[in-house]
Scaffold this motif. Sequence first.
Motif, mmCIF file in Angstrom:
data_model
loop_
_atom_site.group_PDB
_atom_site.id
_atom_site.type_symbol
_atom_site.label_atom_id
_atom_site.label_comp_id
_atom_site.label_asym_id
_atom_site.label_seq_id
_atom_site.Cartn_x
_atom_site.Cartn_y
_atom_site.Cartn_z
ATOM 1 N N ASP A 19 0.835 -1.198 0.000
ATOM 2 C CA ASP A 19 0.000 0.000 0.000
ATOM 3 C C ASP A 19 0.872 1.251 0.000
ATOM 4 O O ASP A 19 0.573 2.219 -0.698
ATOM 5 C CB ASP A 19 -0.935 -0.012 1.213
ATOM 6 C CG ASP A 19 -1.879 1.168 1.209
ATOM 7 O OD1 ASP A 19 -2.567 1.371 0.193
ATOM 8 O OD2 ASP A 19 -1.927 1.896 2.230
ATOM 9 N N LEU A 20 1.962 1.244 0.767
ATOM 10 C CA LEU A 20 2.878 2.379 0.795
ATOM 11 C C LEU A 20 3.506 2.595 -0.574
ATOM 12 O O LEU A 20 3.642 3.739 -1.027
ATOM 13 C CB LEU A 20 3.952 2.152 1.856
ATOM 14 C CG LEU A 20 4.964 3.271 2.017
ATOM 15 C CD1 LEU A 20 4.278 4.561 2.449
ATOM 16 C CD2 LEU A 20 6.021 2.876 3.026
ATOM 17 N N ALA A 21 3.857 1.520 -1.264
ATOM 18 C CA ALA A 21 4.410 1.644 -2.611
ATOM 19 C C ALA A 21 3.385 2.259 -3.568
ATOM 20 O O ALA A 21 3.740 3.090 -4.420
ATOM 21 C CB ALA A 21 4.852 0.278 -3.126
ATOM 22 N N PHE A 22 2.128 1.886 -3.411
ATOM 23 C CA PHE A 22 1.075 2.478 -4.233
ATOM 24 C C PHE A 22 0.953 3.970 -3.947
ATOM 25 O O PHE A 22 0.769 4.766 -4.851
ATOM 26 C CB PHE A 22 -0.252 1.759 -3.986
ATOM 27 C CG PHE A 22 -1.338 2.159 -4.928
ATOM 28 C CD1 PHE A 22 -1.263 1.845 -6.272
ATOM 29 C CD2 PHE A 22 -2.441 2.866 -4.473
ATOM 30 C CE1 PHE A 22 -2.274 2.225 -7.155
ATOM 31 C CE2 PHE A 22 -3.451 3.243 -5.342
ATOM 32 C CZ PHE A 22 -3.367 2.926 -6.683
ATOM 33 N N TRP A 23 1.066 4.373 -2.682
ATOM 34 C CA TRP A 23 1.029 5.792 -2.323
ATOM 35 C C TRP A 23 2.198 6.555 -2.930
ATOM 36 O O TRP A 23 2.039 7.669 -3.430
ATOM 37 C CB TRP A 23 1.049 5.960 -0.802
ATOM 38 C CG TRP A 23 -0.297 5.934 -0.198
ATOM 39 C CD1 TRP A 23 -0.853 4.909 0.495
ATOM 40 C CD2 TRP A 23 -1.279 6.968 -0.236
ATOM 41 N NE1 TRP A 23 -2.122 5.236 0.877
ATOM 42 C CE2 TRP A 23 -2.407 6.500 0.451
ATOM 43 C CE3 TRP A 23 -1.311 8.240 -0.784
ATOM 44 C CZ2 TRP A 23 -3.551 7.263 0.604
ATOM 45 C CZ3 TRP A 23 -2.465 8.997 -0.632
ATOM 46 C CH2 TRP A 23 -3.556 8.503 0.060
ATOM 47 N N ILE A 24 3.386 5.966 -2.876
ATOM 48 C CA ILE A 24 4.559 6.631 -3.455
ATOM 49 C C ILE A 24 4.361 6.826 -4.951
ATOM 50 O O ILE A 24 4.650 7.899 -5.492
ATOM 51 C CB ILE A 24 5.836 5.821 -3.140
ATOM 52 C CG1 ILE A 24 6.133 5.898 -1.644
ATOM 53 C CG2 ILE A 24 7.023 6.320 -3.959
ATOM 54 C CD1 ILE A 24 7.206 4.951 -1.180
ATOM 55 N N TRP A 25 3.837 5.805 -5.615
ATOM 56 C CA TRP A 25 3.569 5.925 -7.046
ATOM 57 C C TRP A 25 2.530 7.014 -7.306
ATOM 58 O O TRP A 25 2.676 7.818 -8.225
ATOM 59 C CB TRP A 25 3.091 4.580 -7.595
ATOM 60 C CG TRP A 25 2.708 4.654 -9.036
ATOM 61 C CD1 TRP A 25 3.541 4.688 -10.108
ATOM 62 C CD2 TRP A 25 1.385 4.742 -9.558
ATOM 63 N NE1 TRP A 25 2.815 4.772 -11.262
ATOM 64 C CE2 TRP A 25 1.502 4.812 -10.962
ATOM 65 C CE3 TRP A 25 0.124 4.759 -8.972
ATOM 66 C CZ2 TRP A 25 0.387 4.901 -11.775
ATOM 67 C CZ3 TRP A 25 -0.981 4.853 -9.797
ATOM 68 C CH2 TRP A 25 -0.845 4.926 -11.173
ATOM 69 N N PHE A 26 1.470 7.050 -6.490
ATOM 70 C CA PHE A 26 0.400 8.030 -6.649
ATOM 71 C C PHE A 26 0.939 9.460 -6.507
ATOM 72 O O PHE A 26 0.673 10.328 -7.332
ATOM 73 C CB PHE A 26 -0.695 7.753 -5.616
ATOM 74 C CG PHE A 26 -1.598 8.911 -5.302
ATOM 75 C CD1 PHE A 26 -2.429 9.448 -6.264
ATOM 76 C CD2 PHE A 26 -1.622 9.463 -4.030
ATOM 77 C CE1 PHE A 26 -3.266 10.502 -5.966
ATOM 78 C CE2 PHE A 26 -2.454 10.513 -3.736
ATOM 79 C CZ PHE A 26 -3.272 11.039 -4.707
ATOM 80 N N VAL A 27 1.748 9.710 -5.477
ATOM 81 C CA VAL A 27 2.280 11.060 -5.244
ATOM 82 C C VAL A 27 3.303 11.420 -6.322
ATOM 83 O O VAL A 27 3.286 12.528 -6.856
ATOM 84 C CB VAL A 27 2.879 11.166 -3.827
ATOM 85 C CG1 VAL A 27 3.614 12.474 -3.646
ATOM 86 C CG2 VAL A 27 1.778 11.027 -2.784
ATOM 87 N N ALA A 28 4.197 10.500 -6.654
ATOM 88 C CA ALA A 28 5.207 10.785 -7.675
ATOM 89 C C ALA A 28 4.554 11.052 -9.027
ATOM 90 O O ALA A 28 4.951 11.985 -9.741
ATOM 91 C CB ALA A 28 6.186 9.617 -7.772
ATOM 92 N N TYR A 29 3.577 10.263 -9.391
ATOM 93 C CA TYR A 29 2.887 10.466 -10.667
ATOM 94 C C TYR A 29 2.175 11.820 -10.671
ATOM 95 O O TYR A 29 2.196 12.530 -11.665
ATOM 96 C CB TYR A 29 1.889 9.339 -10.916
ATOM 97 C CG TYR A 29 1.267 9.378 -12.281
ATOM 98 C CD1 TYR A 29 1.936 8.836 -13.364
ATOM 99 C CD2 TYR A 29 0.018 9.965 -12.486
ATOM 100 C CE1 TYR A 29 1.382 8.872 -14.637
ATOM 101 C CE2 TYR A 29 -0.542 10.003 -13.750
ATOM 102 C CZ TYR A 29 0.140 9.462 -14.824
ATOM 103 O OH TYR A 29 -0.410 9.505 -16.078
ATOM 104 N N GLY A 30 1.541 12.162 -9.550
ATOM 105 C CA GLY A 30 0.857 13.444 -9.467
ATOM 106 C C GLY A 30 1.799 14.624 -9.557
ATOM 107 O O GLY A 30 1.475 15.656 -10.141
ATOM 108 N N LEU A 31 3.010 14.489 -8.998
ATOM 109 C CA LEU A 31 3.970 15.585 -9.039
ATOM 110 C C LEU A 31 4.681 15.678 -10.395
ATOM 111 O O LEU A 31 4.993 16.777 -10.851
ATOM 112 C CB LEU A 31 5.005 15.418 -7.927
ATOM 113 C CG LEU A 31 4.468 15.593 -6.505
ATOM 114 C CD1 LEU A 31 5.561 15.297 -5.491
ATOM 115 C CD2 LEU A 31 3.901 16.986 -6.289
#
Length: 103
Positions: A19-31
């Motif tokens: 789940d943390l990896a999914f969050w990192i992907w979500f934030v990085a993709y958004g930025l």
Amino acid sequence: MKKKSFLPIVAGLIVASLDLAFWIWFVAYGLLHSRPGIFEEGLLGMVIFHMPASILLPTLGLSSDSIIPQTVFLFVVGLGQYFIFGYILGRIILFFKKKFKKI
């Protein structure tokens, strides 16, 4: 003295790490893709992905006008939610492992 198994804790940590990896992907993709609305679209995906946590959003008064508090809330509660899910999954594996060992 009975030896305790750490499988439920390890399973909980593995699921929470995913789940943390999914969050990192979500934030990085958004930025990295700074299109208007991309962060809100990602947040909608996280609301769906963290359904039990997102049920609490309206209860706490976190409306769609406050994107950052929603994101922080979903991050914290979502990690806890998936750790508990992994822990329960580990307990179920231990239960069936003990059942089949007796046969």
